[in-house]
Motif scaffolding. Structure first.
Motif, PDB file in Angstrom:
ATOM      1  N   VAL A   1      -0.799  25.265   5.848  1.00 37.39           N
ATOM      2  CA  VAL A   1       0.004  24.070   6.132  1.00 37.39           C
ATOM      3  C   VAL A   1      -0.876  22.963   6.696  1.00 37.39           C
ATOM      4  CG1 VAL A   1       1.863  23.148   7.583  1.00 37.39           C
ATOM      5  CG2 VAL A   1       2.159  25.331   6.418  1.00 37.39           C
ATOM      6  N   HIS A   2      -1.740  23.297   7.640  1.00 34.64           N
ATOM      7  CA  HIS A   2      -2.638  22.288   8.213  1.00 34.64           C
ATOM      8  C   HIS A   2      -3.627  21.775   7.166  1.00 34.64           C
ATOM      9  CE1 HIS A   2      -1.850  23.592  12.631  1.00 34.64           C
ATOM     10  NE2 HIS A   2      -0.969  22.714  12.202  1.00 34.64           N
ATOM     11  N   GLY A   3      -4.095  22.643   6.293  1.00 33.00           N
ATOM     12  CA  GLY A   3      -5.012  22.230   5.229  1.00 33.00           C
ATOM     13  C   GLY A   3      -4.358  21.267   4.253  1.00 33.00           C
ATOM     14  N   ILE A   4      -3.134  21.575   3.840  1.00 29.44           N
ATOM     15  CA  ILE A   4      -2.401  20.686   2.929  1.00 29.44           C
ATOM     16  C   ILE A   4      -2.113  19.350   3.605  1.00 29.44           C
ATOM     17  CG2 ILE A   4      -0.199  20.372   1.707  1.00 29.44           C
ATOM     18  CD1 ILE A   4      -0.281  23.451   1.213  1.00 29.44           C
ATOM     19  N   ALA A   5      -1.726  19.400   4.876  1.00 32.22           N
ATOM     20  CA  ALA A   5      -1.468  18.164   5.625  1.00 32.22           C
ATOM     21  C   ALA A   5      -2.736  17.307   5.695  1.00 32.22           C
ATOM     22  CB  ALA A   5      -0.955  18.485   7.027  1.00 32.22           C
ATOM     23  N   ALA A   6      -3.861  17.947   5.970  1.00 33.76           N
ATOM     24  CA  ALA A   6      -5.130  17.209   6.044  1.00 33.76           C
ATOM     25  C   ALA A   6      -5.483  16.601   4.691  1.00 33.76           C
ATOM     26  CB  ALA A   6      -6.248  18.134   6.520  1.00 33.76           C
ATOM     27  N   LEU A   7      -5.261  17.324   3.607  1.00 29.62           N
ATOM     28  CA  LEU A   7      -5.539  16.782   2.273  1.00 29.62           C
ATOM     29  C   LEU A   7      -4.667  15.572   1.967  1.00 29.62           C
ATOM     30  CD1 LEU A   7      -6.063  19.951   0.043  1.00 29.62           C
ATOM     31  CD2 LEU A   7      -7.742  18.199   0.640  1.00 29.62           C
ATOM     32  N   LEU A   8      -3.390  15.627   2.357  1.00 27.35           N
ATOM     33  CA  LEU A   8      -2.517  14.480   2.132  1.00 27.35           C
ATOM     34  C   LEU A   8      -3.023  13.248   2.888  1.00 27.35           C
ATOM     35  CD1 LEU A   8       1.019  16.134   2.258  1.00 27.35           C
ATOM     36  CD2 LEU A   8      -0.115  15.135   0.264  1.00 27.35           C
ATOM     37  N   VAL A   9      -3.450  13.451   4.123  1.00 27.56           N
ATOM     38  CA  VAL A   9      -3.975  12.333   4.909  1.00 27.56           C
ATOM     39  C   VAL A   9      -5.250  11.790   4.260  1.00 27.56           C
ATOM     40  CG1 VAL A   9      -4.997  11.681   7.122  1.00 27.56           C
ATOM     41  CG2 VAL A   9      -2.920  13.072   7.074  1.00 27.56           C
ATOM     42  N   ILE A  10      -6.122  12.674   3.848  1.00 25.52           N
ATOM     43  CA  ILE A  10      -7.379  12.246   3.216  1.00 25.52           C
ATOM     44  C   ILE A  10      -7.106  11.494   1.920  1.00 25.52           C
ATOM     45  CG2 ILE A  10      -9.439  13.103   2.022  1.00 25.52           C
ATOM     46  CD1 ILE A  10      -9.532  15.303   4.226  1.00 25.52           C
TER      47      ILE A  10
ATOM     48  N   ARG B   1       0.835  -1.199   0.000  1.00 25.19           N
ATOM     49  CA  ARG B   1       0.000   0.000   0.000  1.00 25.19           C
ATOM     50  C   ARG B   1       0.869   1.248   0.000  1.00 25.19           C
ATOM     51  NH1 ARG B   1      -3.173  -3.046  -1.777  1.00 25.19           N
ATOM     52  NH2 ARG B   1      -4.662  -4.189  -0.555  1.00 25.19           N
ATOM     53  N   ARG B   2       1.354   1.618  -1.170  1.00 25.45           N
ATOM     54  CA  ARG B   2       2.254   2.765  -1.261  1.00 25.45           C
ATOM     55  C   ARG B   2       1.554   4.072  -0.891  1.00 25.45           C
ATOM     56  NH1 ARG B   2       7.017   1.176  -3.022  1.00 25.45           N
ATOM     57  NH2 ARG B   2       7.172  -0.591  -4.410  1.00 25.45           N
ATOM     58  N   PHE B   3       0.234   4.125  -1.007  1.00 24.75           N
ATOM     59  CA  PHE B   3      -0.449   5.377  -0.700  1.00 24.75           C
ATOM     60  C   PHE B   3      -0.399   5.707   0.787  1.00 24.75           C
ATOM     61  CE2 PHE B   3      -3.787   2.189  -0.729  1.00 24.75           C
ATOM     62  CZ  PHE B   3      -4.458   2.437   0.442  1.00 24.75           C
ATOM     63  N   ILE B   4       0.083   4.770   1.610  1.00 21.04           N
ATOM     64  CA  ILE B   4       0.284   5.085   3.024  1.00 21.04           C
ATOM     65  C   ILE B   4       1.338   6.177   3.160  1.00 21.04           C
ATOM     66  CG2 ILE B   4       1.222   4.135   5.184  1.00 21.04           C
ATOM     67  CD1 ILE B   4      -0.371   1.626   4.655  1.00 21.04           C
ATOM     68  N   LEU B   5       2.250   6.258   2.189  1.00 20.77           N
ATOM     69  CA  LEU B   5       3.251   7.330   2.204  1.00 20.77           C
ATOM     70  C   LEU B   5       2.599   8.711   2.195  1.00 20.77           C
ATOM     71  CD1 LEU B   5       6.031   5.987  -0.182  1.00 20.77           C
ATOM     72  CD2 LEU B   5       6.185   6.374   2.282  1.00 20.77           C
ATOM     73  N   LEU B   6       1.509   8.857   1.445  1.00 17.31           N
ATOM     74  CA  LEU B   6       0.787  10.138   1.433  1.00 17.31           C
ATOM     75  C   LEU B   6       0.260  10.472   2.823  1.00 17.31           C
ATOM     76  CD1 LEU B   6      -1.426  10.227  -1.784  1.00 17.31           C
ATOM     77  CD2 LEU B   6       0.390  11.792  -1.144  1.00 17.31           C
ATOM     78  N   THR B   7      -0.289   9.483   3.478  1.00 18.23           N
ATOM     79  CA  THR B   7      -0.826   9.692   4.818  1.00 18.23           C
ATOM     80  C   THR B   7       0.274  10.093   5.781  1.00 18.23           C
ATOM     81  OG1 THR B   7      -2.537   8.070   4.369  1.00 18.23           O
ATOM     82  CG2 THR B   7      -2.147   8.615   6.674  1.00 18.23           C
ATOM     83  N   VAL B   8       1.384   9.370   5.734  1.00 19.55           N
ATOM     84  CA  VAL B   8       2.501   9.687   6.633  1.00 19.55           C
ATOM     85  C   VAL B   8       3.068  11.064   6.304  1.00 19.55           C
ATOM     86  CG1 VAL B   8       4.837   9.001   7.306  1.00 19.55           C
ATOM     87  CG2 VAL B   8       3.025   7.297   7.143  1.00 19.55           C
ATOM     88  N   ALA B   9       3.167  11.415   5.024  1.00 24.74           N
ATOM     89  CA  ALA B   9       3.649  12.744   4.647  1.00 24.74           C
ATOM     90  C   ALA B   9       2.738  13.823   5.232  1.00 24.74           C
ATOM     91  CB  ALA B   9       3.724  12.870   3.133  1.00 24.74           C
ATOM     92  N   GLY B  10       1.431  13.583   5.186  1.00 19.28           N
ATOM     93  CA  GLY B  10       0.492  14.544   5.772  1.00 19.28           C
ATOM     94  C   GLY B  10       0.664  14.673   7.276  1.00 19.28           C
ATOM     95  N   LEU B  11       0.864  13.537   7.947  1.00 16.00           N
ATOM     96  CA  LEU B  11       1.055  13.571   9.401  1.00 16.00           C
ATOM     97  C   LEU B  11       2.353  14.283   9.769  1.00 16.00           C
ATOM     98  CD1 LEU B  11      -0.125   9.964  10.305  1.00 16.00           C
ATOM     99  CD2 LEU B  11      -1.344  12.101  10.731  1.00 16.00           C
ATOM    100  N   VAL B  12       3.430  13.991   9.033  1.00 12.45           N
ATOM    101  CA  VAL B  12       4.717  14.644   9.308  1.00 12.45           C
ATOM    102  C   VAL B  12       4.600  16.146   9.049  1.00 12.45           C
ATOM    103  CG1 VAL B  12       7.118  14.831   8.529  1.00 12.45           C
ATOM    104  CG2 VAL B  12       6.114  12.588   8.953  1.00 12.45           C
ATOM    105  N   LEU B  13       3.945  16.525   7.965  1.00 10.35           N
ATOM    106  CA  LEU B  13       3.754  17.947   7.679  1.00 10.35           C
ATOM    107  C   LEU B  13       2.974  18.629   8.799  1.00 10.35           C
ATOM    108  CD1 LEU B  13       4.102  20.314   5.722  1.00 10.35           C
ATOM    109  CD2 LEU B  13       1.972  19.609   4.622  1.00 10.35           C
ATOM    110  N   ALA B  14       1.960  17.951   9.319  1.00 12.02           N
ATOM    111  CA  ALA B  14       1.157  18.540  10.405  1.00 12.02           C
ATOM    112  C   ALA B  14       1.959  18.684  11.692  1.00 12.02           C
ATOM    113  CB  ALA B  14      -0.091  17.711  10.651  1.00 12.02           C
ATOM    114  N   VAL B  15       2.703  17.627  12.070  1.00 11.85           N
ATOM    115  CA  VAL B  15       3.371  17.661  13.382  1.00 11.85           C
ATOM    116  C   VAL B  15       4.701  18.386  13.365  1.00 11.85           C
ATOM    117  CG1 VAL B  15       2.217  15.591  14.227  1.00 11.85           C
ATOM    118  CG2 VAL B  15       4.422  15.366  13.119  1.00 11.85           C
ATOM    119  N   ILE B  16       5.345  18.516  12.197  1.00 11.61           N
ATOM    120  CA  ILE B  16       6.603  19.270  12.114  1.00 11.61           C
ATOM    121  C   ILE B  16       6.360  20.622  11.442  1.00 11.61           C
ATOM    122  CG2 ILE B  16       8.856  19.348  10.959  1.00 11.61           C
ATOM    123  CD1 ILE B  16       9.049  17.635  13.265  1.00 11.61           C
TER     124      ILE B  16
END
Length: 193
Positions: A67-76, A36-51
């Motif tokens: 920044v929070h909006g882009i992070a949320a979109l990556l997770v979604i 499931r390579r798309f998990i990378l998108l989710t992790v990228a969103g989480l890292v963007l949000a927390v860092i």
């Protein structure tokens, strides 16, 4: 961390620790990414949000919502990938997290229950009825009947006689990872997939 407030220092420290934990998890569980390579998108969103969130809050507070909006979109987009969106169901999530090696390349018509049915049939090497399969999988007999008909239509099981099925060579190959269900052509099965 010079002129930072205690709260900003705390947010930044927590963000760094959480990001490192996520990256460490991905490094340890590389098999999850292989399926499931798309998990990378989710992790990228989480890292963007927390860092990215705390850093943006320090240096460009007016951009924090972006920044929070882009992070949320990556997770979604990671969890609701429009092409391979099978993590929505609890059953897929449990299989993915508990037994990533059981995830096989399935076609759109397949469900996690199909793997359960095929594994029961493989383990017994017998001709089985839907009621026996339902009892051993914990699924309803009605749903097992539907899935067996679908599996038979695609050549994974064969109907021996009324209400009795056994695993085919294609089913064996699929379970062993030697057969990609997505590669079945309509000519082979005579079924529109």
């Amino acid at each position: 961390m010079g002129g930072l407030t205690l709260f900003a220092e705390y947010n930044l420290a927590v963000g760094i620790v959480v990001s490192l934990e996520l990256l460490y998890f991905l490094w340890l569980e590389i098999s999850v990414l292989a399926y499931r390579r798309f998990i990378l998108l989710t992790v990228a969103g989480l890292v963007l949000a927390v860092i990215g969130g705390p850093i943006t809050e320090l240096f460009a507070p007016s951009l924090i919502h972006w920044v929070h909006g882009i992070a949320a979109l990556l997770v979604i987009f990671g969890f609701y990938n429009p092409v391979l969106n099978d993590v929505r169901t609890t059953e897929w999530a449990q299989v993915l997290l508990n037994n990533p090696d059981r995830i096989r390349q399935q076609d759109d018509w397949m469900t996690p229950m199909d793997d359960k049915i095929l594994e029961i049939m493989h383990g017994s090497n017998l001709t089985l009825t839907p009621s026996i399969i339902a009892f051993n999988t914990g699924c309803s007999q009605k749903e097992v009947n539907r899935r067996l008909i679908e599996l038979a239509d695609h050549g994974f099981v064969e109907k021996i006689e009324r209400g009795k099925y056994r695993l085919t060579q294609r089913g064996e190959q699929y379970l062993c990872g030697q057969f990609d269900a997505v590669s079945i052509t309509n000519d082979e099965t005579g079924v529109q997939s």
